[in-house]
Design a protein around this motif. Structure first.
Motif, PDB file in Angstrom:
ATOM      1  N   ASP A  67       0.996  -1.609   0.148  1.00 54.65           N
ATOM      2  CA  ASP A  67       0.091   0.399   0.025  1.00 54.65           C
ATOM      3  C   ASP A  67       0.911   1.592   0.464  1.00 54.65           C
ATOM      4  O   ASP A  67       0.604   2.234  -0.901  1.00 54.65           O
ATOM      5  N   MET A  68       1.881   1.300   1.303  1.00 57.08           N
ATOM      6  CA  MET A  68       2.989   2.347   0.868  1.00 57.08           C
ATOM      7  C   MET A  68       3.690   2.860  -0.197  1.00 57.08           C
ATOM      8  O   MET A  68       3.960   3.477  -0.870  1.00 57.08           O
ATOM      9  N   ALA A  69       3.775   1.484  -0.883  1.00 57.98           N
ATOM     10  CA  ALA A  69       4.815   1.971  -2.680  1.00 57.98           C
ATOM     11  C   ALA A  69       3.645   1.892  -3.809  1.00 57.98           C
ATOM     12  O   ALA A  69       4.514   2.739  -4.494  1.00 57.98           O
ATOM     13  N   GLN A  70       2.119   1.937  -3.201  1.00 64.15           N
ATOM     14  CA  GLN A  70       1.331   3.097  -4.538  1.00 64.15           C
ATOM     15  C   GLN A  70       1.398   4.435  -3.848  1.00 64.15           C
ATOM     16  O   GLN A  70       1.666   4.782  -5.022  1.00 64.15           O
ATOM     17  N   LYS A  71       0.923   4.304  -2.375  1.00 64.28           N
ATOM     18  CA  LYS A  71       0.645   6.014  -1.613  1.00 64.28           C
ATOM     19  C   LYS A  71       2.103   6.350  -2.544  1.00 64.28           C
ATOM     20  O   LYS A  71       2.027   7.761  -2.549  1.00 64.28           O
ATOM     21  N   THR A  72       3.772   5.895  -2.160  1.00 65.28           N
ATOM     22  CA  THR A  72       4.865   7.036  -2.805  1.00 65.28           C
ATOM     23  C   THR A  72       4.985   6.522  -3.982  1.00 65.28           C
ATOM     24  O   THR A  72       6.414   7.042  -4.472  1.00 65.28           O
ATOM     25  N   ASN A  73       4.355   6.189  -4.722  1.00 63.90           N
ATOM     26  CA  ASN A  73       4.837   6.140  -6.659  1.00 63.90           C
ATOM     27  C   ASN A  73       5.895   5.408  -6.157  1.00 63.90           C
ATOM     28  O   ASN A  73       6.615   5.527  -7.629  1.00 63.90           O
ATOM     29  N   GLY A  74       5.918   4.112  -5.888  1.00 61.88           N
ATOM     30  CA  GLY A  74       7.151   3.596  -5.626  1.00 61.88           C
ATOM     31  C   GLY A  74       8.247   3.510  -5.266  1.00 61.88           C
ATOM     32  O   GLY A  74       9.310   3.065  -5.580  1.00 61.88           O
ATOM     33  N   HIS A 229      20.493  10.249  -4.712  1.00 61.90           N
ATOM     34  CA  HIS A 229      20.702  11.651  -4.552  1.00 61.90           C
ATOM     35  C   HIS A 229      19.601  12.522  -5.121  1.00 61.90           C
ATOM     36  O   HIS A 229      19.357  12.814  -5.911  1.00 61.90           O
ATOM     37  N   SER A 230      19.154  12.918  -3.951  1.00 58.27           N
ATOM     38  CA  SER A 230      17.733  13.436  -4.173  1.00 58.27           C
ATOM     39  C   SER A 230      17.955  14.928  -2.670  1.00 58.27           C
ATOM     40  O   SER A 230      17.024  15.757  -3.265  1.00 58.27           O
ATOM     41  N   GLY A 231      19.339  14.996  -3.110  1.00 60.86           N
ATOM     42  CA  GLY A 231      19.505  16.675  -2.154  1.00 60.86           C
ATOM     43  C   GLY A 231      19.207  16.707  -0.776  1.00 60.86           C
ATOM     44  O   GLY A 231      19.182  17.524   0.244  1.00 60.86           O
ATOM     45  N   LEU A 232      19.305  15.611   0.088  1.00 59.43           N
ATOM     46  CA  LEU A 232      18.913  15.000   1.124  1.00 59.43           C
ATOM     47  C   LEU A 232      19.950  14.207   1.857  1.00 59.43           C
ATOM     48  O   LEU A 232      20.653  13.587   1.489  1.00 59.43           O
ATOM     49  N   GLN A 233      20.631  15.117   3.552  1.00 55.40           N
ATOM     50  CA  GLN A 233      21.264  14.053   4.155  1.00 55.40           C
ATOM     51  C   GLN A 233      20.647  13.028   4.907  1.00 55.40           C
ATOM     52  O   GLN A 233      20.904  11.758   5.380  1.00 55.40           O
ATOM     53  N   ASP A 246       8.445   4.191   9.773  1.00 51.35           N
ATOM     54  CA  ASP A 246       9.238   3.536   9.266  1.00 51.35           C
ATOM     55  C   ASP A 246       9.687   3.310   7.700  1.00 51.35           C
ATOM     56  O   ASP A 246      10.202   4.229   7.213  1.00 51.35           O
ATOM     57  N   ALA A 247       8.432   3.656   6.934  1.00 49.30           N
ATOM     58  CA  ALA A 247       7.943   3.336   5.635  1.00 49.30           C
ATOM     59  C   ALA A 247       8.350   4.918   4.572  1.00 49.30           C
ATOM     60  O   ALA A 247       8.846   4.805   4.244  1.00 49.30           O
ATOM     61  N   LEU A 248       7.580   6.282   5.223  1.00 48.69           N
ATOM     62  CA  LEU A 248       7.991   7.282   4.755  1.00 48.69           C
ATOM     63  C   LEU A 248       9.674   7.837   5.188  1.00 48.69           C
ATOM     64  O   LEU A 248       9.943   8.952   3.745  1.00 48.69           O
ATOM     65  N   SER A 249      10.147   8.139   5.844  1.00 52.20           N
ATOM     66  CA  SER A 249      11.541   7.972   6.647  1.00 52.20           C
ATOM     67  C   SER A 249      12.550   7.714   5.193  1.00 52.20           C
ATOM     68  O   SER A 249      12.957   8.699   4.476  1.00 52.20           O
ATOM     69  N   THR A 250      12.332   6.578   4.155  1.00 55.55           N
ATOM     70  CA  THR A 250      12.807   6.130   3.055  1.00 55.55           C
ATOM     71  C   THR A 250      11.850   6.583   1.871  1.00 55.55           C
ATOM     72  O   THR A 250      13.265   7.009   1.140  1.00 55.55           O
ATOM     73  N   ALA A 251      10.916   7.253   2.331  1.00 54.38           N
ATOM     74  CA  ALA A 251      10.355   6.822   0.882  1.00 54.38           C
ATOM     75  C   ALA A 251      10.945   8.110   0.723  1.00 54.38           C
ATOM     76  O   ALA A 251      11.226   8.607  -0.950  1.00 54.38           O
ATOM     77  N   LEU A 252      10.176   8.990   1.762  1.00 53.03           N
ATOM     78  CA  LEU A 252      10.730  10.554   1.225  1.00 53.03           C
ATOM     79  C   LEU A 252      12.252  10.386   0.936  1.00 53.03           C
ATOM     80  O   LEU A 252      12.546  12.070   0.222  1.00 53.03           O
ATOM     81  N   PHE A 253      13.099   9.926   1.846  1.00 52.11           N
ATOM     82  CA  PHE A 253      14.685  10.040   1.934  1.00 52.11           C
ATOM     83  C   PHE A 253      14.698  10.424  -0.383  1.00 52.11           C
ATOM     84  O   PHE A 253      15.606  11.466  -1.106  1.00 52.11           O
ATOM     85  N   MET A 255      12.454  10.592  -2.653  1.00 51.86           N
ATOM     86  CA  MET A 255      11.666  11.944  -2.918  1.00 51.86           C
ATOM     87  C   MET A 255      12.495  12.940  -3.719  1.00 51.86           C
ATOM     88  O   MET A 255      12.285  13.925  -4.148  1.00 51.86           O
ATOM     89  N   GLY A 256      13.567  13.708  -1.911  1.00 53.57           N
ATOM     90  CA  GLY A 256      14.240  15.123  -2.486  1.00 53.57           C
ATOM     91  C   GLY A 256      13.019  15.508  -1.503  1.00 53.57           C
ATOM     92  O   GLY A 256      11.545  15.551  -1.027  1.00 53.57           O
ATOM     93  N   ALA A 257      13.339  16.612  -0.699  1.00 49.46           N
ATOM     94  CA  ALA A 257      12.498  17.728  -0.194  1.00 49.46           C
ATOM     95  C   ALA A 257      11.443  18.434  -0.484  1.00 49.46           C
ATOM     96  O   ALA A 257      10.084  18.222  -0.253  1.00 49.46           O
ATOM     97  N   GLU A 258      11.242  18.804  -2.109  1.00 50.11           N
ATOM     98  CA  GLU A 258      10.255  19.229  -2.761  1.00 50.11           C
ATOM     99  C   GLU A 258       8.696  18.164  -2.538  1.00 50.11           C
ATOM    100  O   GLU A 258       7.728  18.617  -2.128  1.00 50.11           O
ATOM    101  N   LYS A 259       9.012  16.800  -3.341  1.00 43.77           N
ATOM    102  CA  LYS A 259       8.430  15.657  -3.258  1.00 43.77           C
ATOM    103  C   LYS A 259       7.778  15.540  -1.948  1.00 43.77           C
ATOM    104  O   LYS A 259       6.329  15.087  -1.540  1.00 43.77           O
ATOM    105  N   ALA A 260       9.056  15.971  -1.121  1.00 44.44           N
ATOM    106  CA  ALA A 260       8.347  15.064   0.606  1.00 44.44           C
ATOM    107  C   ALA A 260       7.402  16.103   0.971  1.00 44.44           C
ATOM    108  O   ALA A 260       6.229  15.391   1.883  1.00 44.44           O
ATOM    109  N   GLU A 261       7.283  17.715   0.372  1.00 42.82           N
ATOM    110  CA  GLU A 261       6.430  18.476   1.344  1.00 42.82           C
ATOM    111  C   GLU A 261       5.695  18.570   0.755  1.00 42.82           C
ATOM    112  O   GLU A 261       3.962  18.422   1.315  1.00 42.82           O
TER     113      GLU A 261
END
Length: 306
Positions: A67-74, A229-233, A246-253, A255-261
């Protein structure tokens, strides 16, 4: 789960509750290990495409991961294991795989090919599931449920850096969680929380450097097969659920900041703290007042609002 864990609980039932928690963690590890030949995940990964029956816990975790894979577009994809192995992040024989090898493995990274019908799991031939990006978080949720059922109202535990807090400290104050400096020792600041899960993903956690000084970390972009390499450390997620953090810490890393916001504004249900490669700290409005830089730190902190 291949990590160091610490559990602290308070109250008259704390000691027997923690003993049960340890047993529960070991049970879940035996279900989800990708290397234990007796585990349900290993059996599914090596079934030659045949369906296998799994436990309720395993089915629930896989359902959540898909479900999280689908919501985060992979951006989170639980079928990345074969590519992680090619990089050596699962074997400690770290190396840069050839483009030919990555091109061969990328078609095997596709969460949409996993079939889960009730408790019946089917993993296509050649594909391998790895629940490392959600397993510790879900374990923390189940341990939280267990401890609360035994009357524990104040506890803090860490599953390899996945922090889960039950209630507040015994004196009623918030728990104080250090936010690590991704470029060196020590912490950038402190986050105060109660009754929440705090999970951080960063490139500094598991990486290697080649002969030319190039750094490669274990958080891979499923779209490319290379370190993200998304511009995030680092990305820290705060939410009521360990599995979501847990899921979002990986997915948003990835994605990068703009998509995470954008994801935060669209979905809600969590707060986040992002550290960019420029050492800017981005904090969502729900926790902005709960985070403070350590004395002497000069990083810029920007609040993210809706």
């Amino acid at each position: 789960m291949n990590t160091y864990m610490t559990f602290t609980a308070y109250g008259e039932n704390a000691e027997p509750a923690l003993a049960d928690a340890k047993e529960r963690v070991q049970e879940l590890e035996s279900l989800w290990s990708v290397t234990d030949e007796a585990s349900e995940i290993y059996r599914a990964n090596h079934s030659d495409g045949q369906s296998v029956e799994v436990s309720t816990e395993t089915a629930d975790l896989i359902s959540f991961a898909l479900d999280m894979a689908q919501k985060t577009n992979g951006a989170l994809d639980p079928t990345i294991y074969s590519v992680l192995t090619a990089w050596g992040f699962t074997t400690d024989a770290k190396q840069v795989p050839s483009q030919t090898e990555i091109d061969r493995l990328l078609p095997l990274v596709d969460y949409t090919q996993i079939s889960l019908a009730g408790s019946t799991l089917t993993v296509p031939v050649g594909m391998e599931l790895d629940l490392g990006a959600v397993g510790k978080g879900y374990t923390a949720d189940l341990v939280t449920e267990l401890l609360k059922s035994q009357g524990v109202e104040s506890a803090l535990f860490s599953l390899g850096g996945n922090i889960q807090a039950i209630g507040s400290r015994p004196d009623g104050s918030n728990w104080r969680i250090g936010i690590r400096n991704p470029q060196g020792d020590g912490n950038l600041g402190v986050l105060e929380i109660s009754d929440a899960a705090v999970v951080t993903s960063g490139g500094y956690e598991n990486y290697f450097e080649d002969a030319d000084g190039n750094v490669y970390w274990h958080i891979l972009d499923p779209a490319t097969g290379y370190p993200a390499h998304s511009g995030l450390q680092a990305v820290t997620i705060i939410s009521p659920e360990g599995k979501l953090s847990d899921a979002l810490s990986t997915a948003l890393f990835v994605m990068g900041a703009e998509k995470a916001e954008a994801y935060w504004r669209e979905n809600g249900g969590f707060e986040m703290l992002l550290i960019t490669e420029q050492n800017e700290i981005l904090v969502t409005e729900g926790i902005a007042q709960q985070f403070s830089l350590n004395d002497g730190r000069t990083e810029t902190v920007r609040e993210i609002t809706r």
